[in-house]
Design a protein around this motif. Structure first.
Motif, PDB file in Angstrom:
ATOM      1  N   ARG A 114       3.618   8.092  -6.053  1.00  0.00           N
ATOM      2  CA  ARG A 114       2.948   8.596  -7.248  1.00  0.00           C
ATOM      3  C   ARG A 114       1.546   7.984  -7.330  1.00  0.00           C
ATOM      4  NH1 ARG A 114       1.758   4.874 -10.673  1.00  0.00           N
ATOM      5  NH2 ARG A 114       3.148   3.128 -11.076  1.00  0.00           N
ATOM      6  N   PRO A 115       0.609   8.667  -7.975  1.00  0.00           N
ATOM      7  CA  PRO A 115      -0.705   8.062  -8.193  1.00  0.00           C
ATOM      8  C   PRO A 115      -0.539   6.734  -8.938  1.00  0.00           C
ATOM      9  CG  PRO A 115      -0.794  10.404  -8.661  1.00  0.00           C
ATOM     10  CD  PRO A 115       0.665  10.047  -8.454  1.00  0.00           C
ATOM     11  N   GLY A 116      -1.201   5.705  -8.451  1.00  0.00           N
ATOM     12  CA  GLY A 116      -1.063   4.363  -9.000  1.00  0.00           C
ATOM     13  C   GLY A 116       0.041   3.568  -8.335  1.00  0.00           C
ATOM     14  N   GLY A 117       0.767   4.183  -7.385  1.00  0.00           N
ATOM     15  CA  GLY A 117       1.880   3.517  -6.717  1.00  0.00           C
ATOM     16  C   GLY A 117       1.442   2.656  -5.543  1.00  0.00           C
ATOM     17  N   ASP A 118       2.384   1.898  -5.024  1.00  0.00           N
ATOM     18  CA  ASP A 118       2.105   0.957  -3.943  1.00  0.00           C
ATOM     19  C   ASP A 118       3.086   1.122  -2.791  1.00  0.00           C
ATOM     20  OD1 ASP A 118      -0.041  -0.862  -5.105  1.00  0.00           O
ATOM     21  OD2 ASP A 118       1.468  -0.883  -6.689  1.00  0.00           O
ATOM     22  N   TYR A 119       2.549   0.982  -1.592  1.00  0.00           N
ATOM     23  CA  TYR A 119       3.347   1.037  -0.361  1.00  0.00           C
ATOM     24  C   TYR A 119       3.104  -0.267   0.383  1.00  0.00           C
ATOM     25  CZ  TYR A 119       4.901   2.808   4.252  1.00  0.00           C
ATOM     26  OH  TYR A 119       5.527   2.987   5.460  1.00  0.00           O
ATOM     27  N   TRP A 120       4.159  -1.039   0.581  1.00  0.00           N
ATOM     28  CA  TRP A 120       4.113  -2.293   1.328  1.00  0.00           C
ATOM     29  C   TRP A 120       4.886  -2.094   2.618  1.00  0.00           C
ATOM     30  CZ3 TRP A 120       1.691  -6.777  -0.325  1.00  0.00           C
ATOM     31  CH2 TRP A 120       1.226  -6.785  -1.645  1.00  0.00           C
ATOM     32  N   PHE A 121       4.294  -2.503   3.742  1.00  0.00           N
ATOM     33  CA  PHE A 121       5.009  -2.364   5.001  1.00  0.00           C
ATOM     34  C   PHE A 121       4.675  -3.489   5.959  1.00  0.00           C
ATOM     35  CE2 PHE A 121       1.222   0.262   5.270  1.00  0.00           C
ATOM     36  CZ  PHE A 121       0.677  -0.047   6.502  1.00  0.00           C
ATOM     37  N   VAL A 122       5.611  -3.715   6.873  1.00  0.00           N
ATOM     38  CA  VAL A 122       5.489  -4.744   7.905  1.00  0.00           C
ATOM     39  C   VAL A 122       5.390  -4.042   9.250  1.00  0.00           C
ATOM     40  CG1 VAL A 122       6.673  -6.670   9.037  1.00  0.00           C
ATOM     41  CG2 VAL A 122       6.852  -6.369   6.569  1.00  0.00           C
ATOM     42  N   VAL A 123       4.545  -4.576  10.114  1.00  0.00           N
ATOM     43  CA  VAL A 123       4.465  -4.075  11.486  1.00  0.00           C
ATOM     44  C   VAL A 123       4.485  -5.259  12.448  1.00  0.00           C
ATOM     45  CG1 VAL A 123       3.181  -1.971  10.906  1.00  0.00           C
ATOM     46  CG2 VAL A 123       1.925  -4.033  11.542  1.00  0.00           C
ATOM     47  N   VAL A 124       4.961  -5.014  13.667  1.00  0.00           N
ATOM     48  CA  VAL A 124       4.854  -6.036  14.700  1.00  0.00           C
ATOM     49  C   VAL A 124       3.387  -6.127  15.107  1.00  0.00           C
ATOM     50  CG1 VAL A 124       7.224  -5.790  15.525  1.00  0.00           C
ATOM     51  CG2 VAL A 124       5.405  -4.412  16.548  1.00  0.00           C
ATOM     52  N   SER A 125       2.990  -7.280  15.575  1.00  0.00           N
ATOM     53  CA  SER A 125       1.583  -7.519  15.907  1.00  0.00           C
ATOM     54  C   SER A 125       1.013  -6.528  16.906  1.00  0.00           C
ATOM     55  CB  SER A 125       1.399  -8.943  16.428  1.00  0.00           C
ATOM     56  OG  SER A 125       1.691  -9.858  15.409  1.00  0.00           O
ATOM     57  N   GLY A 126       1.859  -5.977  17.754  1.00  0.00           N
ATOM     58  CA  GLY A 126       1.382  -5.001  18.727  1.00  0.00           C
ATOM     59  C   GLY A 126       0.804  -3.746  18.096  1.00  0.00           C
ATOM     60  N   LEU A 127       1.074  -3.509  16.813  1.00  0.00           N
ATOM     61  CA  LEU A 127       0.533  -2.334  16.123  1.00  0.00           C
ATOM     62  C   LEU A 127      -0.729  -2.638  15.321  1.00  0.00           C
ATOM     63  CD1 LEU A 127       3.808  -0.648  14.809  1.00  0.00           C
ATOM     64  CD2 LEU A 127       2.464  -0.080  16.842  1.00  0.00           C
TER      65      LEU A 127
ATOM     66  N   LEU B 248      -0.769  -0.728   0.792  1.00  0.00           N
ATOM     67  CA  LEU B 248      -1.520   0.512   0.624  1.00  0.00           C
ATOM     68  C   LEU B 248      -1.344   0.944  -0.827  1.00  0.00           C
ATOM     69  CD1 LEU B 248      -1.334   3.417   3.187  1.00  0.00           C
ATOM     70  CD2 LEU B 248      -2.046   3.702   0.838  1.00  0.00           C
ATOM     71  N   HIS B 249      -2.439   1.039  -1.556  1.00  0.00           N
ATOM     72  CA  HIS B 249      -2.395   1.455  -2.956  1.00  0.00           C
ATOM     73  C   HIS B 249      -2.928   2.872  -3.070  1.00  0.00           C
ATOM     74  CE1 HIS B 249      -2.474   1.139  -7.287  1.00  0.00           C
ATOM     75  NE2 HIS B 249      -3.710   1.623  -7.262  1.00  0.00           N
ATOM     76  N   LYS B 250      -2.207   3.700  -3.793  1.00  0.00           N
ATOM     77  CA  LYS B 250      -2.666   5.063  -4.053  1.00  0.00           C
ATOM     78  C   LYS B 250      -3.350   5.058  -5.414  1.00  0.00           C
ATOM     79  CE  LYS B 250      -1.051   9.824  -3.895  1.00  0.00           C
ATOM     80  NZ  LYS B 250       0.132  10.667  -3.591  1.00  0.00           N
ATOM     81  N   PRO B 251      -4.643   5.274  -5.445  1.00  0.00           N
ATOM     82  CA  PRO B 251      -5.364   5.227  -6.722  1.00  0.00           C
ATOM     83  C   PRO B 251      -4.746   6.152  -7.772  1.00  0.00           C
ATOM     84  CG  PRO B 251      -6.903   5.350  -4.894  1.00  0.00           C
ATOM     85  CD  PRO B 251      -5.526   5.572  -4.327  1.00  0.00           C
ATOM     86  N   ALA B 252      -4.811   5.747  -9.010  1.00  0.00           N
ATOM     87  CA  ALA B 252      -4.197   6.486 -10.110  1.00  0.00           C
ATOM     88  C   ALA B 252      -4.785   7.883 -10.283  1.00  0.00           C
ATOM     89  CB  ALA B 252      -4.326   5.696 -11.416  1.00  0.00           C
ATOM     90  N   ASN B 253      -6.011   8.066  -9.883  1.00  0.00           N
ATOM     91  CA  ASN B 253      -6.665   9.372 -10.052  1.00  0.00           C
ATOM     92  C   ASN B 253      -6.581  10.230  -8.801  1.00  0.00           C
ATOM     93  OD1 ASN B 253      -8.343   7.885  -8.446  1.00  0.00           O
ATOM     94  ND2 ASN B 253     -10.222   8.354  -9.572  1.00  0.00           N
ATOM     95  N   GLU B 254      -5.772   9.838  -7.849  1.00  0.00           N
ATOM     96  CA  GLU B 254      -5.672  10.552  -6.588  1.00  0.00           C
ATOM     97  C   GLU B 254      -4.308  11.225  -6.459  1.00  0.00           C
ATOM     98  OE1 GLU B 254      -5.957   9.332  -1.939  1.00  0.00           O
ATOM     99  OE2 GLU B 254      -7.228   8.265  -3.343  1.00  0.00           O
ATOM    100  N   THR B 255      -4.298  12.488  -6.080  1.00  0.00           N
ATOM    101  CA  THR B 255      -3.023  13.192  -5.974  1.00  0.00           C
ATOM    102  C   THR B 255      -2.577  13.399  -4.533  1.00  0.00           C
ATOM    103  OG1 THR B 255      -4.194  15.302  -6.121  1.00  0.00           O
ATOM    104  CG2 THR B 255      -3.250  14.391  -8.162  1.00  0.00           C
ATOM    105  N   SER B 256      -3.469  13.382  -3.552  1.00  0.00           N
ATOM    106  CA  SER B 256      -3.014  13.581  -2.166  1.00  0.00           C
ATOM    107  C   SER B 256      -2.951  12.263  -1.439  1.00  0.00           C
ATOM    108  CB  SER B 256      -3.901  14.586  -1.440  1.00  0.00           C
ATOM    109  OG  SER B 256      -5.237  14.147  -1.423  1.00  0.00           O
TER     110      SER B 256
END
Length: 151
Positions: free
Chosen positions: A100-113, A142-150
């Protein structure tokens, strides 16, 4: 930041992260998904043992079986061996479209990425930040700005 109401744990494994989030946010609905049905079975079992009724575990390849609703919070440990295109589409842009706009995505990657992730962020003009880096892994937000829909 208001507590999340909807949470998605992509690639939940045995359910540890989803269960912790369900306990931290008892008013939220947590969906834990994994392509491995044994992982889904253990997530359900562990959620029951930990008395978290607000967690639903689903078998899903990528986001195929994830609920269509927007999520306030998405978490994932991105698999390294699925290829660069799949990482970009299935684990970067796909989750962002479900956030959703204003939402947050947290993720982990191995160093090779680490060579790949910043380039995806730049190419798609994402609000991406590397939060922590340790030997072997890095955590991104990764934060999705509150005013952004895509994006």
């Amino acid at each position: 930041v208001p507590p999340p109401r909807t949470i998605l744990d992509m690639g939940c494994g045995c359910g540890v992260i989803g269960i912790v989030l369900a306990r931290l946010f008892p008013d939220a609905q947590v969906y834990s998904i994994d392509r491995d049905l044994l992982a889904v079975r253990y997530t359900r079992h562990n959620a029951e043992l930990n008395k978290v009724p607000n967690l639903t575990a689903l078998g899903s390849v990528g986001l195929e079986q994830a609920p269509e609703q927007p999520f306030d919070l998405i978490v994932s440990n991105i698999p390294a061996k699925i290829g660069e295109e799949a990482i970009e589409e299935e684990f970067m842009l796909g989750p962002l479209a479900h956030l959703r706009p204003g939402g947050d995505y947290w993720f982990v990657v191995v160093s090779g990425l680490n060579h790949l992730i910043p380039g995806i962020g730049t190419r798609h003009k994402l609000k991406l930040k590397q939060v922590k880096k340790r030997s072997g892994h890095a955590v991104y937000h990764l934060h999705k700005p509150a005013n952004e829909t895509s994006k």
